[in-house]
Design a protein around this motif. Structure first.
Motif, mmCIF file in Angstrom:
data_model
loop_
_atom_site.group_PDB
_atom_site.id
_atom_site.type_symbol
_atom_site.label_atom_id
_atom_site.label_comp_id
_atom_site.label_asym_id
_atom_site.label_seq_id
_atom_site.Cartn_x
_atom_site.Cartn_y
_atom_site.Cartn_z
ATOM 1 N N UNK A 1 0.978 -1.164 0.002
ATOM 2 C CA UNK A 1 -0.112 0.161 -0.067
ATOM 3 C C UNK A 1 0.962 1.285 0.072
ATOM 4 N N UNK A 2 2.154 1.128 0.869
ATOM 5 C CA UNK A 2 3.032 2.611 0.831
ATOM 6 C C UNK A 2 3.482 2.572 -0.434
ATOM 7 N N UNK A 3 4.123 1.545 -0.888
ATOM 8 C CA UNK A 3 4.859 1.630 -2.146
ATOM 9 C C UNK A 3 3.733 2.240 -3.361
ATOM 10 N N UNK A 4 2.300 1.884 -3.373
ATOM 11 C CA UNK A 4 1.435 2.596 -4.248
ATOM 12 C C UNK A 4 1.458 3.984 -4.021
ATOM 13 N N UNK A 5 1.188 4.414 -2.679
ATOM 14 C CA UNK A 5 1.262 5.800 -2.292
ATOM 15 C C UNK A 5 2.239 6.613 -2.869
ATOM 16 N N UNK A 6 3.582 6.099 -2.653
ATOM 17 C CA UNK A 6 4.866 6.747 -3.207
ATOM 18 C C UNK A 6 4.648 6.752 -4.634
ATOM 19 N N UNK A 7 4.463 5.975 -5.302
ATOM 20 C CA UNK A 7 4.288 5.737 -6.694
ATOM 21 C C UNK A 7 3.212 6.935 -7.411
ATOM 22 N N UNK A 8 2.149 7.171 -6.604
ATOM 23 C CA UNK A 8 1.190 8.056 -6.803
ATOM 24 C C UNK A 8 1.792 9.502 -6.602
ATOM 25 N N UNK A 9 2.557 9.556 -5.335
ATOM 26 C CA UNK A 9 3.118 10.799 -5.231
ATOM 27 C C UNK A 9 3.972 11.190 -6.318
ATOM 28 N N UNK A 10 4.905 10.444 -6.631
ATOM 29 C CA UNK A 10 5.951 10.518 -7.640
ATOM 30 C C UNK A 10 5.313 10.806 -9.067
ATOM 31 N N UNK A 11 4.284 10.326 -9.454
ATOM 32 C CA UNK A 11 3.489 10.597 -10.725
ATOM 33 C C UNK A 11 2.836 12.042 -10.540
ATOM 34 N N UNK A 12 2.351 12.328 -9.571
ATOM 35 C CA UNK A 12 1.597 13.811 -9.510
ATOM 36 C C UNK A 12 2.861 14.722 -9.564
ATOM 37 N N UNK A 13 3.797 14.817 -8.888
ATOM 38 C CA UNK A 13 4.885 15.456 -8.835
ATOM 39 C C UNK A 13 5.489 15.530 -10.329
ATOM 40 N N UNK A 14 5.789 14.417 -10.819
ATOM 41 C CA UNK A 14 5.991 14.656 -12.335
ATOM 42 C C UNK A 14 5.243 15.392 -13.103
ATOM 43 N N UNK A 15 4.094 14.926 -13.063
ATOM 44 C CA UNK A 15 2.952 15.706 -13.894
ATOM 45 C C UNK A 15 3.002 17.289 -13.548
ATOM 46 N N UNK A 16 3.120 17.613 -12.282
ATOM 47 C CA UNK A 16 3.146 19.038 -12.086
ATOM 48 C C UNK A 16 4.317 19.889 -12.576
#
Length: 167
Positions: free
Chosen positions: A1-16
Protein backbone atom coordinates in the motif's frame (compact mmCIF):
# COMPACT_ATOMS: atom_id res chain seq x y z
CA UNK A 1 0.00 0.00 0.00
CA UNK A 2 2.80 2.43 0.96
CA UNK A 3 4.64 1.66 -2.28
CA UNK A 4 1.52 2.54 -4.30
CA UNK A 5 1.17 5.82 -2.37
CA UNK A 6 4.80 6.71 -3.13
CA UNK A 7 4.33 5.87 -6.80
CA UNK A 8 1.19 8.04 -6.91
CA UNK A 9 3.00 10.94 -5.24
CA UNK A 10 5.89 10.59 -7.67
CA UNK A 11 3.55 10.55 -10.68
CA UNK A 12 1.71 13.68 -9.42
CA UNK A 13 5.01 15.49 -8.83
CA UNK A 14 6.22 14.61 -12.33
CA UNK A 15 2.92 15.68 -13.91
CA UNK A 16 3.00 18.99 -11.99
CA UNK A 17 6.55 19.73 -13.11
CA UNK A 18 5.77 18.80 -16.70
CA UNK A 19 2.76 21.15 -16.72
CA UNK A 20 4.86 23.95 -15.24
CA UNK A 21 7.71 23.56 -17.71
CA UNK A 22 5.37 23.30 -20.72
CA UNK A 23 3.80 26.63 -19.78
CA UNK A 24 7.06 28.29 -18.70
CA UNK A 25 9.29 27.20 -21.58
CA UNK A 26 7.04 25.71 -24.27
CA UNK A 27 4.42 27.13 -26.56
CA UNK A 28 1.56 26.57 -24.08
CA UNK A 29 -0.15 24.30 -26.57
CA UNK A 30 -3.88 24.03 -26.26
CA UNK A 31 -4.27 27.74 -25.65
CA UNK A 32 -4.66 30.50 -28.22
CA UNK A 33 -2.81 33.78 -27.82
CA UNK A 34 -3.88 34.03 -24.18
CA UNK A 35 -3.70 31.73 -21.18
CA UNK A 36 -6.09 31.67 -18.22
CA UNK A 37 -4.02 32.81 -15.19
CA UNK A 38 -5.57 29.97 -13.22
CA UNK A 39 -3.43 27.58 -15.30
CA UNK A 40 -0.29 29.44 -14.20
CA UNK A 41 -1.45 29.39 -10.58
CA UNK A 42 -2.05 25.63 -10.67
CA UNK A 43 1.38 25.11 -12.24
CA UNK A 44 3.12 27.23 -9.58
CA UNK A 45 1.25 25.50 -6.77
CA UNK A 46 2.26 22.16 -8.27
CA UNK A 47 5.92 23.18 -8.19
CA UNK A 48 6.04 24.70 -4.71
CA UNK A 49 2.96 24.28 -2.55
CA UNK A 50 3.09 20.48 -2.48
CA UNK A 51 6.26 20.49 -0.39
CA UNK A 52 4.71 22.69 2.27
CA UNK A 53 7.87 24.82 2.40
CA UNK A 54 6.58 27.66 0.25
CA UNK A 55 3.23 29.39 0.66
CA UNK A 56 1.77 30.98 -2.46
CA UNK A 57 0.04 34.36 -2.47
CA UNK A 58 -1.89 34.93 -5.72
CA UNK A 59 -2.92 38.45 -6.72
CA UNK A 60 -4.00 38.11 -10.32
CA UNK A 61 -7.54 39.24 -11.07
CA UNK A 62 -7.28 39.09 -14.87
CA UNK A 63 -9.38 36.55 -16.78
CA UNK A 64 -6.71 36.02 -19.45
CA UNK A 65 -3.03 36.90 -19.89
CA UNK A 66 -0.93 36.76 -23.03
CA UNK A 67 1.47 33.85 -23.44
CA UNK A 68 4.52 36.11 -23.04
CA UNK A 69 3.41 37.56 -19.66
CA UNK A 70 2.57 34.04 -18.45
CA UNK A 71 6.06 32.81 -19.38
CA UNK A 72 7.63 35.79 -17.60
CA UNK A 73 5.43 35.31 -14.53
CA UNK A 74 6.19 31.59 -14.30
CA UNK A 75 9.93 31.98 -14.78
CA UNK A 76 10.20 34.80 -12.23
CA UNK A 77 8.18 32.66 -9.80
CA UNK A 78 10.56 29.75 -10.42
CA UNK A 79 13.64 31.91 -9.76
CA UNK A 80 12.23 33.49 -6.60
CA UNK A 81 10.74 30.21 -5.33
CA UNK A 82 14.08 28.44 -5.72
CA UNK A 83 15.79 31.29 -3.83
CA UNK A 84 13.61 30.53 -0.78
CA UNK A 85 16.01 27.80 0.34
CA UNK A 86 14.33 27.32 3.73
CA UNK A 87 10.84 28.04 2.51
CA UNK A 88 8.79 31.17 2.95
CA UNK A 89 6.18 33.24 1.18
CA UNK A 90 6.02 33.58 -2.62
CA UNK A 91 3.66 36.36 -3.73
CA UNK A 92 2.72 36.79 -7.38
CA UNK A 93 0.73 39.61 -8.92
CA UNK A 94 -0.16 40.72 -12.43
CA UNK A 95 -2.29 43.49 -13.85
CA UNK A 96 -3.15 44.46 -17.42
CA UNK A 97 -3.54 48.04 -18.52
CA UNK A 98 -3.89 49.30 -22.08
CA UNK A 99 -0.70 48.33 -23.88
CA UNK A 100 1.14 46.87 -20.88
CA UNK A 101 1.04 43.98 -18.43
CA UNK A 102 2.78 44.50 -15.10
CA UNK A 103 4.09 41.51 -13.17
CA UNK A 104 5.45 41.49 -9.62
CA UNK A 105 6.99 38.49 -7.85
CA UNK A 106 8.08 38.77 -4.23
CA UNK A 107 9.80 36.19 -2.04
CA UNK A 108 10.47 36.38 1.66
CA UNK A 109 11.68 33.71 4.05
CA UNK A 110 14.20 32.80 6.73
CA UNK A 111 16.96 32.41 4.15
CA UNK A 112 16.80 33.95 0.68
CA UNK A 113 19.71 33.15 -1.62
CA UNK A 114 19.82 34.37 -5.22
CA UNK A 115 22.70 33.23 -7.38
CA UNK A 116 24.57 36.38 -8.54
CA UNK A 117 24.61 35.01 -12.09
CA UNK A 118 20.79 34.86 -12.08
CA UNK A 119 20.66 38.48 -10.94
CA UNK A 120 23.15 39.42 -13.66
CA UNK A 121 21.12 37.58 -16.31
CA UNK A 122 17.94 39.41 -15.26
CA UNK A 123 19.77 42.74 -15.16
CA UNK A 124 21.32 42.15 -18.59
CA UNK A 125 24.90 42.20 -17.31
CA UNK A 126 25.68 38.48 -17.62
CA UNK A 127 28.49 37.94 -20.14
CA UNK A 128 27.72 35.39 -22.90
CA UNK A 129 30.12 32.86 -21.37
CA UNK A 130 28.04 32.96 -18.17
CA UNK A 131 24.98 31.55 -19.91
CA UNK A 132 24.33 28.03 -18.60
CA UNK A 133 21.37 25.81 -17.79
CA UNK A 134 21.01 27.43 -14.34
CA UNK A 135 20.86 30.95 -15.82
CA UNK A 136 18.72 30.11 -18.87
CA UNK A 137 15.36 31.02 -17.28
CA UNK A 138 16.63 34.42 -16.11
CA UNK A 139 18.26 35.12 -19.47
CA UNK A 140 15.05 34.13 -21.27
CA UNK A 141 12.94 36.42 -19.07
CA UNK A 142 15.25 39.32 -19.85
CA UNK A 143 15.18 38.56 -23.59
CA UNK A 144 11.38 38.22 -23.69
CA UNK A 145 10.71 41.41 -21.72
CA UNK A 146 13.23 43.63 -23.49
CA UNK A 147 12.28 42.13 -26.86
CA UNK A 148 8.71 43.30 -26.22
CA UNK A 149 9.94 46.79 -25.31
CA UNK A 150 9.50 46.23 -21.57
CA UNK A 151 11.63 46.63 -18.50
CA UNK A 152 12.70 44.51 -15.54
CA UNK A 153 13.11 45.87 -12.01
CA UNK A 154 15.11 44.06 -9.33
CA UNK A 155 15.39 44.67 -5.60
CA UNK A 156 18.90 45.51 -4.41
CA UNK A 157 21.28 42.67 -3.49
CA UNK A 158 21.44 41.94 0.21
CA UNK A 159 17.81 42.86 0.88
CA UNK A 160 15.97 40.45 3.23
CA UNK A 161 13.47 39.72 0.45
CA UNK A 162 13.48 39.43 -3.33
CA UNK A 163 11.24 41.68 -5.35
CA UNK A 164 11.16 41.41 -9.14
CA UNK A 165 8.99 43.37 -11.48
CA UNK A 166 8.45 43.23 -15.22
CA UNK A 167 6.36 45.38 -17.51
Amino acid sequence: QRCMELLGDSARTSANKLKFFRLAFGSAGGFGDSVPPHEAKVAIEGMFAGTGRVKIGWMVEEQMLGKLPVKVLLNLALIVGDALVRGGQLDIGAEKRPGVTEIVVRGEGPKVVLDPDLRAALAGTLPPEGLASRTAAAWMVRALVTGAGGEIALSAPGEPMLLFGAS
